[in-house]
Enzyme design. Structure first.
Site, mmCIF file in Angstrom:
data_model
loop_
_atom_site.group_PDB
_atom_site.id
_atom_site.type_symbol
_atom_site.label_atom_id
_atom_site.label_comp_id
_atom_site.label_asym_id
_atom_site.label_seq_id
_atom_site.Cartn_x
_atom_site.Cartn_y
_atom_site.Cartn_z
ATOM 1 C CB CYS A 53 -0.891 -0.041 1.244
ATOM 2 S SG CYS A 53 -1.997 1.363 1.346
ATOM 3 C CB CYS A 96 -3.650 13.343 2.910
ATOM 4 S SG CYS A 96 -4.927 13.191 1.644
ATOM 5 C CB CYS A 151 -10.870 11.626 5.370
ATOM 6 S SG CYS A 151 -10.874 11.513 3.581
ATOM 7 C CB CYS A 188 -7.913 9.792 7.549
ATOM 8 S SG CYS A 188 -6.299 9.391 6.886
ATOM 9 C CB CYS A 224 -4.365 5.558 6.153
ATOM 10 S SG CYS A 224 -3.676 6.851 5.193
HETATM 11 S S1 SF4 Z 1 -8.390 8.738 3.988
HETATM 12 FE FE1 SF4 Z 1 -6.632 9.962 4.688
HETATM 13 S S2 SF4 Z 1 -5.033 9.680 3.101
HETATM 14 FE FE2 SF4 Z 1 -6.995 8.986 2.222
HETATM 15 S S3 SF4 Z 1 -7.818 10.798 1.171
HETATM 16 FE FE3 SF4 Z 1 -8.681 10.847 3.246
HETATM 17 S S4 SF4 Z 1 -7.238 12.124 4.448
HETATM 18 FE FE4 SF4 Z 1 -6.199 11.538 2.561
#
Ligand code: SF4
Length: 358
Positions: free
Chosen positions: A117, A124, A128, A131, A346
């Site tokens: 992965c 990022c 999200c 996350c 993640c």
């Molecule tokens: S889950 Fe985490 S790494 Fe994936 S797009 Fe959303 S914020 Fe970014």
């Protein structure tokens, strides 16, 4: 294309160079181009990362190559593993940025499936709410060499265990389609140099319609996974800040184009968050989207992140959700949960490391 942060005066980062760069470098020194092929075989087939160990090259050339290039640029800072076989590698790059890479084991009938992965950005920007990678935003894009180094290190670790890398997913830290050129080039190099078949490569996106349509025209044969996580635009906006600016209907229309153009079935990724997106009505709404797109639904149980308010649903609740999705006519499965022990969500390993360092 490269976004890797190589400091001035450092040796060149071989994995980040364009494919013909080594041939040109050899030609400038009056050396035959076939040495480039030998170097590539040593690196990608025999996993030898030091020029000194490339014993069929002339000794003076090995020394010269060692003065001009580094095969790898990162430093392995930590490796964590779980009893199920999942392991994570935390890499630090020369500019101090760090990324994590995960190896996920599974079975495909009688065959072992070993999936890397990959991260495509440091942090990022999508943010999200559930996350760890999104906390703190994005610092920079990774270069193609940094993506390839992640895969190569996992492949080498698997070799040492007598196993073989078989699949790759662009589902780690970052939004792969926000680092478009690097992602596309990495898919090509994974297949050409590391022997991971393109049909065994998945590019996972939160949904950038223009880039999805562009990707459909790249002739990659990769699987596209849409991180849906919510079956309505309103709930999606609450969970995924980027969704504020991106119309869900436009995302789904782009996915439809991808399917029609490539013939590759879309995967809808859906992370079950207790009491948030795991109600019976959500299952039916999700199934309707999947049936319309002829997509496969991949349900995941949330891996909690310290400091975030989301929880993992019970297994019984997740199974009931799966059954409802299937009863509504969609093709779906619940991904086996692995690696809670290995900071499996993640961005977790990187986040724990950063907090500890601070
Ligand atoms: S889950 Fe985490 S790494 Fe994936 S797009 Fe959303 S914020 Fe970014």
């Amino acid at each position: 294309m490269s976004a890797s942060a190589v400091e001035p005066g450092r040796r060149r980062f071989l994995l980040d160079e364009p494919e013909d760069a080594l041939v040109s470098w050899l030609a400038e020194r009056g050396r035959p181009g076939f040495h480039a092929r030998q170097v590539r075989d040593w690196v990608f087939e025999r996993r030898v990362f030091s020029f000194a160990g490339m014993t069929d090259l002339p000794g003076d050339l090995r020394a010269e190559l060692g003065g001009a290039f580094d095969v790898l640029a990162g430093k392995e800072v930590e490796r964590s593993s779980s009893p199920g076989g999942t392991f994570k590698i935390l890499l630090r790059w020369p500019d101090g940025a760090s990324t994590e890479t995960v190896m996920i084991p599974a079975r495909d009938g009688a065959r072992a499936r070993r999936t890397v992965c990959l991260s495509t950005q440091v942090g990022c920007a999508v943010g999200c709410r559930f996350c760890a990678s999104g906390i703190g935003g994005v610092r920079r894009d990774l270069g193609v060499g940094e993506v390839m180094e992640q895969a190569l290190r996992v492949a080498a670790a698997l070799d040492a265990a007598g196993e073989r890398l078989s699949h790759a997913v662009f589902m780690g830290m970052g939004e792969p389609l926000a680092n478009y050129a690097v992602t596309v080039e990495a898919v090509r190099r994974l297949s050409r140099w590391l022997g991971v078949g393109r049909r065994r490569i998945t590019v996972s996106t939160v949904g950038l319609p223009r880039q999805i349509v562009r990707l459909a025209g790249e002739d990659l044969s990769a699987t596209l996974a849409l991180s849906l996580h919510a079956p309505t635009a309103e709930l999606r906006r609450q969970l995924i800040p980027w969704a504020e600016a991106i119309d869900l209907d436009a995302v789904l229309a782009a996915c439809r184009r991808y399917y029609e153009r490539t013939g590759r079935q879309i995967t809808l990724e859906y992370c079950l968050l207790a009491g948030v997106n795991d109600e019976p009505a959500h299952a039916e709404q999700l199934a309707a989207i999947a049936v319309d797109l002829r997509a496969h639904v991949n349900l995941m149980m949330y891996n909690p992140v310290a400091g975030l308010p989301y929880e993992r649903p019970s297994r019984n609740r997740a199974i009931a959700f799966l059954k409802r999705v299937r009863a509504a006519g969609a093709d779906a499965h619940l991904r086996a949960s692995r690696g809670l022990e290995a900071d499996a969500a993640c961005g977790q390993l990187r986040r724990r490391h950063e907090l500890a360092t601070r």
